[in-house]
Motif scaffolding. Sequence first.
Motif, short mmCIF file in Angstrom:
data_model
loop_
_atom_site.label_atom_id
_atom_site.label_comp_id
_atom_site.label_asym_id
_atom_site.label_seq_id
_atom_site.Cartn_x
_atom_site.Cartn_y
_atom_site.Cartn_z
N MET A 594 0.83 -1.23 0.01
CA MET A 594 -0.01 -0.03 -0.03
C MET A 594 0.95 1.44 -0.13
N LYS A 595 1.72 1.28 1.01
CA LYS A 595 2.85 2.48 1.08
C LYS A 595 3.69 2.80 -0.03
N ARG A 596 4.47 1.53 -0.47
CA ARG A 596 5.45 1.45 -1.16
C ARG A 596 4.82 1.76 -2.70
N ASP A 597 3.92 0.91 -3.13
CA ASP A 597 3.47 1.14 -4.59
C ASP A 597 2.21 1.81 -4.86
N TYR A 598 1.57 2.13 -3.84
CA TYR A 598 0.27 2.86 -4.04
C TYR A 598 0.50 4.27 -3.22
N GLY A 599 1.50 4.62 -2.37
CA GLY A 599 1.70 5.58 -1.64
C GLY A 599 0.33 5.90 -0.67
N ILE A 600 -0.33 5.11 -0.52
CA ILE A 600 -1.56 5.32 0.18
C ILE A 600 -1.80 4.83 1.50
N THR A 601 -1.96 5.75 2.58
CA THR A 601 -2.31 4.95 4.04
C THR A 601 -3.70 5.23 4.24
N PRO A 602 -4.69 4.20 4.19
CA PRO A 602 -5.87 4.28 4.56
C PRO A 602 -6.25 4.94 5.86
N ASN A 603 -7.33 5.69 5.86
CA ASN A 603 -7.78 6.42 7.02
C ASN A 603 -8.96 5.91 7.86
N SER A 604 -9.57 5.01 7.05
CA SER A 604 -10.54 4.07 7.77
C SER A 604 -10.32 2.64 7.74
N PHE A 605 -10.73 1.63 8.74
CA PHE A 605 -10.64 0.53 8.20
C PHE A 605 -11.54 0.04 6.75
N GLU A 606 -12.63 0.69 6.59
CA GLU A 606 -13.41 0.62 5.52
C GLU A 606 -12.55 0.69 4.44
N ASP A 607 -11.71 1.86 4.34
CA ASP A 607 -10.86 2.03 3.24
C ASP A 607 -9.76 1.24 3.03
N TYR A 608 -9.30 0.49 4.23
CA TYR A 608 -8.41 -0.25 4.11
C TYR A 608 -8.81 -1.54 3.29
N VAL A 609 -10.12 -2.10 3.97
CA VAL A 609 -10.61 -3.14 2.93
C VAL A 609 -10.62 -2.77 1.46
N TYR A 610 -11.02 -1.72 1.25
CA TYR A 610 -11.52 -1.15 -0.19
C TYR A 610 -9.84 -1.44 -0.70
N LEU A 611 -9.05 -0.48 -0.15
CA LEU A 611 -7.73 -0.44 -0.86
C LEU A 611 -6.98 -1.98 -1.10
N SER A 612 -7.18 -2.87 -0.22
CA SER A 612 -6.33 -4.07 -0.14
C SER A 612 -7.25 -4.91 -1.34
N GLN A 613 -8.47 -4.57 -1.37
CA GLN A 613 -9.30 -5.51 -2.61
C GLN A 613 -8.82 -5.03 -3.93
N VAL A 614 -8.64 -3.63 -3.87
CA VAL A 614 -8.06 -2.87 -5.28
C VAL A 614 -6.83 -3.47 -5.73
N MET A 615 -5.95 -3.61 -4.68
CA MET A 615 -4.61 -4.23 -5.09
C MET A 615 -4.58 -5.58 -5.58
N THR A 768 -8.93 -0.66 -19.71
CA THR A 768 -8.47 0.61 -19.56
C THR A 768 -7.17 0.29 -18.95
N GLN A 769 -6.42 1.21 -18.94
CA GLN A 769 -5.24 1.44 -18.56
C GLN A 769 -4.71 2.86 -18.30
N VAL A 770 -4.01 3.40 -17.13
CA VAL A 770 -3.57 4.42 -16.59
C VAL A 770 -2.00 4.07 -17.01
N LEU A 771 -1.28 5.27 -17.24
CA LEU A 771 -0.07 5.27 -17.37
C LEU A 771 1.02 6.02 -16.36
N ALA A 772 0.42 6.16 -15.29
CA ALA A 772 1.01 6.59 -14.28
C ALA A 772 1.01 6.00 -12.82
N GLN A 773 2.05 6.08 -11.92
CA GLN A 773 1.56 5.39 -10.56
C GLN A 773 0.44 5.95 -10.02
#
Length: 873
Positions: A594-615, A768-773
């Motif tokens: 999350m931190k190294r490759d997405y640069g994100i620290t989730p603010n809530s546990f719900e966001d954590y669940v979401y981001l882990s699933q996106v990854m 679909t494809q994005v071309l930046a981190q």
Amino acid sequence: MPVRVLFLLILFASAYAPAFATYVPAPPPSTEYTVGLNTAWQFRELGTTAFFPAEVPGTVHTDLFRNGKIPDPYFGTNESKLQWVETKTWEYSTTFECSKKLRKEKHIELEFDGLDTYADVYLNDSLLFTAEDMFLSYTADIKKFVKANNRLRIVFHPASELIEQNRALSPVKKYPGGDRVFIRKAQYQFGWDWGPRFVTCGIWKPVRLVAWSDFRVTDVVYTLDYLSKDTAYMKVDFMFQSDRPGIYNFGVRENLVSLFSSKYKHAGKTNEHLQLEFKIPKPRLWWCNGLGTPEMYEFVLTARPQGRRGKDNYSRVKTKTGVRKIELSSDRIGNDGSFTFILNDVPVFAKGANWIPSDNFLPRVPREKIVRQLKDMHELNMNMVRVWGGGAYESDYFYEQCDSLGLMVWQDLMFACSMYPYKTLDRNNMLTHEINDNYRRLASHPCIALWCGDNENREGWFNWGWQKQMEYSVQDSTAIYNEYLEYQLKFMATLNRTDPFFPYLMSSPHNGWGRKEAYTRGDVHYWGVWWGMEPFSSYETHTGRFVSEFGFQGAPSFHTFKEMGAETSKWFADSTIQLHQKHPTGYQTIETYMKRDYGITPNSFEDYVYLSQVMQRDAMTTAIEAQRRNMPRCMGSLFWQYNDCWPATSWSVQDYSGRKKLAWYNLKRLYSDLMISFEVTPDSVLVWVVNNSLTEKSPILNVNWVSFQGATKYSYSHPYALPAHSSHCYFRIAKKQLFDSLSAENGVLTAKLISIGFSRTSVLATATQVLAQPMQLNLPEAEPKCTFVRYIKEGPMAITLTSPVYLRAVMITCDDPGTTFSDNGFDILPGESYLIEITTTKTEKEIKESLRFHTMNRLITDEKAEEKNELED
Ligand code: BMA
């Protein structure tokens, strides 16, 4: 293979005829009477007085729970509190009547399809046998013990007792897998990196009484001998038991059409394996999902004494099977390193998943859950499922479903992640019986595509440092590995007895992912991402010849956390959240990515669940696209893991409660016959299309470079002929050309394959494809516009979602834990409309009030705002 002489009856006494274990298919033949003995069971801890009602098939944990003696084993931290259950001795008993008529039969037997594990079985206080192998079925001759009223009693000893006995007998006392290797019991029960430790016991499969006289056929296996252009040469191998000498007529028929009949004379008693060969002109072949219809046959094998008619005078076994030829290129070609399944002479790209047992208490798994999951796999365009070796041989209905859905099964033998004291376990040929027993139960299923000796035993031996860790001497190591090889040969001989050419793989994978041969030869478990902490882009450079495992963890749904009793506000300080993650560094690994490759620290546990699933979704997308682009060099993609055995954070794409993670929804696109994939290199973007179907397609490929606000900056459309079974890069766009008009941080590439027909145009594939981190993306903060629609009054509830700006990885949730959505975790492109069906028992008003949308747009915007605040502070 030479065409064998037809209508030939080959007789031989079987070297493998189990002395005490046979499998009897249902329905019973008519010289047999069968009585189910699955009711009126009770249980108690041995030595205590009170009995409690028990369920058979069942386990002691589920019986204790049902009787209110223990709390829900999966709730909170109950796992730690319930370890005492495995240390006790449990007694199960029931009574049954055996009528006079049945008692007159010459043979009366008790059949146990499965006892888990170390059990003494008594009838009317006579010890019938002691069971020591969960995977073996047992048959006991009870003719001399049975009475009008009977008491059947089974005493389950703690697994640890058998473990210690076997350890005492084994020259090697310590194995890398720990104690579990000393008992033939589902290995994951001892705990795995996705599952709890519940070393349960019980009568985990049905029990029945069978009575018969004179003769019967049983233990029937159909295999294909040879497939010519227009004829299938089949073989049926079965057990013929008879104590009535004479001439017998054997026949095989399908739909009243006789395919074979022959006479056979025997004198005296017989208990032998026979083989009949027959042919099917113009056979309807069994095909896997995507390649054709999985045609099935129902064959009836009959034995009848010559000259005697009447309903009591024949023995008959019905078997559903299919006609298919399956080969593995590594066997056939041998030396080129390829690993390709070839079905009816057609090379198949295997698309699918690894399957673990659906529960630690297997008998309680509802049949509908398995059927639903396998149907889902089929809908996700999969064609293969790997039954992984640390679990259990699956139920009959699992394989029946795979047959009818065209899902090929890669079947591991039940050995995983260790070396084993094979010789000790094979006392009285028990291990050989186990393999034979399961082989004969499954071999007629056309879905079975491969037998594999174990999961990662050989890889662990050579690559995981076991020999050092266990402090084996050179002599120990040689003896252990020689024993391993000796048993691999034995297993192979057992599994190939009726079909010497059937694919057999000694161990999966061929080579560990840290070795370069892993990417040139055989199958690989690619764990550089996750275990090796490499970025997702490593998937692109490590496709190998067949990727039989790869994966990334995703948290289960927020509702599932709640159901397991988690206090989500405490995050990882909550002991339930901790206990329901079994990978030793699981949460740290997720956080690092999350931190190294997405640069994100989730603010809530719900966001954590979401981001882990996106990854997890992103990891699997990168992997599967790369593997399929590399066809035909790479010919298989089986991700780790489809399902869960309890509520947990794991690699599964569907959690224990059946809730789908975001990665699940994307699989349909990733495993579809037609797939578009962007390969991003340092200076260009390559546009690939994979066509896995057997026909050429001629769609228009349309690619656009679109700003997040919807302005098209580059567009390309061209018709292409996509050859059958092909993967090609159709064109290349220089990044410079794209970035001249719009920088990488502000745009998204979109692609479509469009088929233009006479009356309608349809979209065959999208990407679909994005071309930046992630953190470089200037994603606007916005939410989708949601409109409720109902096409028919009282019809399914649905919403359409639109947005004037690009929304990335939109996850829809709502407060009701039972509500589901037809799609989730998708990107929304400006100007497009997405229709999502909602399955719910709630009203439109209730859903409206609790519907929420999570997007990467918001997560990234929040993170950027925080970074800015920190800088200002
Ligand atoms: C694989 C499997 C399992 C394990 C998984 C995740 O290699 O074979 O043993 O659960 O990795 O670590």
